[in-house]
Write an enzyme that holds these catalytic residues in place. Structure first.
Site, PDB file in Angstrom:
ATOM      1  N   HIS A  50       2.077 -15.827   4.705  1.00  0.00           N
ATOM      2  CA  HIS A  50       1.065 -14.853   4.289  1.00  0.00           C
ATOM      3  C   HIS A  50      -0.274 -15.533   4.033  1.00  0.00           C
ATOM      4  CE1 HIS A  50       4.965 -13.169   2.996  1.00  0.00           C
ATOM      5  NE2 HIS A  50       4.434 -12.003   3.271  1.00  0.00           N
TER       6      HIS A  50
ATOM      7  N   TYR B 208      -2.117 -14.742   1.595  1.00  0.00           N
ATOM      8  CA  TYR B 208      -2.251 -14.925   0.140  1.00  0.00           C
ATOM      9  C   TYR B 208      -1.626 -16.236  -0.346  1.00  0.00           C
ATOM     10  CZ  TYR B 208       2.510 -12.924  -0.339  1.00  0.00           C
ATOM     11  OH  TYR B 208       3.849 -12.667  -0.227  1.00  0.00           O
ATOM     12  N   GLU B 209      -0.812 -16.890   0.495  1.00  0.00           N
ATOM     13  CA  GLU B 209      -0.275 -18.210   0.140  1.00  0.00           C
ATOM     14  C   GLU B 209      -1.313 -19.299   0.400  1.00  0.00           C
ATOM     15  OE1 GLU B 209       3.936 -18.964   1.568  1.00  0.00           O
ATOM     16  OE2 GLU B 209       3.497 -17.110   2.630  1.00  0.00           O
TER      17      GLU B 209
ATOM     18  N   SER C  82       9.870  -8.791   3.170  1.00  0.00           N
ATOM     19  CA  SER C  82      10.504  -9.025   1.861  1.00  0.00           C
ATOM     20  C   SER C  82      11.814  -8.270   1.693  1.00  0.00           C
ATOM     21  CB  SER C  82       9.606  -8.526   0.724  1.00  0.00           C
ATOM     22  OG  SER C  82       8.377  -9.147   0.732  1.00  0.00           O
TER      23      SER C  82
ATOM     24  N   HIS D 205       7.563  -7.339  -8.075  1.00  0.00           N
ATOM     25  CA  HIS D 205       8.074  -7.932  -6.832  1.00  0.00           C
ATOM     26  C   HIS D 205       9.594  -7.759  -6.765  1.00  0.00           C
ATOM     27  CE1 HIS D 205       8.171 -10.519  -3.335  1.00  0.00           C
ATOM     28  NE2 HIS D 205       8.956 -11.397  -3.938  1.00  0.00           N
TER      29      HIS D 205
ATOM     30  N   ALA E 177       7.470  -4.763   3.694  1.00  0.00           N
ATOM     31  CA  ALA E 177       7.590  -3.899   2.527  1.00  0.00           C
ATOM     32  C   ALA E 177       6.182  -3.404   2.226  1.00  0.00           C
ATOM     33  CB  ALA E 177       8.129  -4.694   1.357  1.00  0.00           C
TER      34      ALA E 177
ATOM     35  N   ASN F  42       7.808   1.397  -2.992  1.00  0.00           N
ATOM     36  CA  ASN F  42       7.292   1.899  -4.282  1.00  0.00           C
ATOM     37  C   ASN F  42       6.079   2.781  -4.033  1.00  0.00           C
ATOM     38  OD1 ASN F  42       6.181  -0.987  -3.585  1.00  0.00           O
ATOM     39  ND2 ASN F  42       4.588   0.025  -4.782  1.00  0.00           N
TER      40      ASN F  42
ATOM     41  N   HIS G 280      11.624 -14.878   1.109  1.00  0.00           N
ATOM     42  CA  HIS G 280      11.107 -15.151   2.454  1.00  0.00           C
ATOM     43  C   HIS G 280      11.638 -16.480   2.998  1.00  0.00           C
ATOM     44  CE1 HIS G 280       8.094 -11.965   3.106  1.00  0.00           C
ATOM     45  NE2 HIS G 280       8.049 -11.943   1.793  1.00  0.00           N
TER      46      HIS G 280
ATOM     47  N   MET H 120       0.691  -6.506   2.432  1.00  0.00           N
ATOM     48  CA  MET H 120      -0.032  -7.785   2.453  1.00  0.00           C
ATOM     49  C   MET H 120       0.296  -8.636   3.684  1.00  0.00           C
ATOM     50  SD  MET H 120       0.571  -8.767  -1.537  1.00  0.00           S
ATOM     51  CE  MET H 120       0.575  -7.485  -2.808  1.00  0.00           C
ATOM     52  N   SER H 121       0.732  -7.997   4.773  1.00  0.00           N
ATOM     53  CA  SER H 121       1.171  -8.813   5.923  1.00  0.00           C
ATOM     54  C   SER H 121       0.959  -8.057   7.233  1.00  0.00           C
ATOM     55  CB  SER H 121       2.660  -9.143   5.771  1.00  0.00           C
ATOM     56  OG  SER H 121       3.429  -7.969   5.882  1.00  0.00           O
TER      57      SER H 121
HETATM   58  N1  HPA Z   1       1.006  -2.917  -2.473  1.00  0.00           N
HETATM   59  C1  HPA Z   1       0.858  -3.929  -1.592  1.00  0.00           C
HETATM   60  N2  HPA Z   1       1.893  -4.521  -0.995  1.00  0.00           N
HETATM   61  C2  HPA Z   1       3.124  -4.060  -1.267  1.00  0.00           C
HETATM   62  C3  HPA Z   1       3.345  -3.021  -2.173  1.00  0.00           C
HETATM   63  C4  HPA Z   1       2.221  -2.407  -2.802  1.00  0.00           C
HETATM   64  O1  HPA Z   1       2.338  -1.466  -3.616  1.00  0.00           O
HETATM   65  N3  HPA Z   1       4.698  -2.822  -2.229  1.00  0.00           N
HETATM   66  C5  HPA Z   1       5.252  -3.706  -1.374  1.00  0.00           C
HETATM   67  N4  HPA Z   1       4.313  -4.470  -0.792  1.00  0.00           N
END
Ligand code: HPA
Length: 265
Positions: free
Chosen positions: A78, A80-81, A25, A237, A108, A225, A56, A201-202
């Site tokens: 992903h 999640y998609e 990302s 996001h 990320a 973050n 993406h 998530m990847s």
């Molecule tokens: N959690 C999960 N996936 C992420 C995060 C997070 O805080 N930040 C960026 N991708």
């Protein structure tokens, strides 16, 4: 079971890439540092599904960096998609078909280890597959994962980062949670107890696929973050993309200096 082949459009392509990258990302600006670049949209590649997530864009870039032929898959798929882990790992199989033997993955991630700081990079030393999904499901490939993340490539990246005066790279364990929702504060505390330093998530399906194909792997998380509950802030996001874009410049410098060394070890 033979893997399905991808069909690229009929046009002259640069020589076979040795090094492949899959970008996470907001980390796409690395592509600007490639020379003699040919770009192919994912929807022109038969057999490759396209991504639906903002940030993406699905594009394959073939070019050169420091004299090394590289292929960059910009645009991740992903779970999640709604994709299976097998489909999520399709860009790895494409890069393998093109000739890639070393793969750099970026993503990320949220910080779980409160000693880490946002905007900086973490090299993955290992992972926790908490989604419990695998691209190898349906086969009987009992691959070893003891050394999934190449120690040599990590050492090289750390040395290059310190020589070029870049901020030190962290190193730690990445937990894969399927998402797409971010974690709860209780889940972040649980992940820390389990030994995670970052969460995302990847990447894990791609690592498993790459190792099954005998590809060397190095992976890096851009810590965008603090995980939920570790700071007073809520998660978005947009912020993940913005911090990723800022950190992308540091990544480009690092990889430009490091990639020529990748093909020597
Ligand atoms: N959690 C999960 N996936 C992420 C995060 C997070 O805080 N930040 C960026 N991708």
């Amino acid at each position: 079971m033979p893997l399905p082949e991808f069909h690229l459009p009929e046009k002259p392509l640069p020589a076979s890439p040795q090094v492949g990258l899959i970008l996470g990302s907001g980390l796409g600006s690395f592509v600007d540092s490639l020379s003699d670049c040919t770009t192919i949209n994912y929807d022109q590649i038969e057999g490759l599904p396209t991504s639906t997530v903002p940030g993406h864009a699905g594009r394959l870039h073939l070019g050169s960096l420091g004299g090394i032929n590289v292929a960059v898959a910009q645009g991740r798929l992903h779970c999640y998609e709604g994709h299976s882990a097998f489909t999520a790992a399709a860009p790895v199989r494409l890069l393998h078909q093109l000739g890639v033997s070393t793969l750099i993955l970026t993503n990320a991630a949220g910080i779980v280890n409160a000693n880490f700081k946002p905007g900086r990079w973490m090299l993955l030393s290992d992972h926790l597959n908490l989604a419990r999904l695998s691209p190898l499901t349906g086969s009987a490939e009992f691959i070893d994962q003891t050394k999934a993340y190449s120690r040599e490539l990590r050492e090289l990246l750390k040395a290059v980062a310190s020589d070029s005066g870049d901020t030190k790279l962290y190193e730690g364990v990445y937990a894969w949670i399927n998402g797409p929702e971010y974690e709860t504060p209780a889940e972040i505390r649980m992940l820390r107890t389990l030994g995670a330093d970052a969460v995302g998530m990847s990447t894990v399906p791609e690592v498993i696929q790459a190792r099954a194909l005998g590809i060397r792997v190095v992976a890096m998380s851009c810590l965008t973050n603090f995980g939920a509950g570790l700071s007073g802030k809520t998660l978005s996001h947009e912020e993940v993309i913005e911090v990723g874009q800022q950190a992308s410049r540091q990544l480009s410098n690092l990889l430009e200096n490091a990639i020529p060394g990748f093909v020597e070890i």
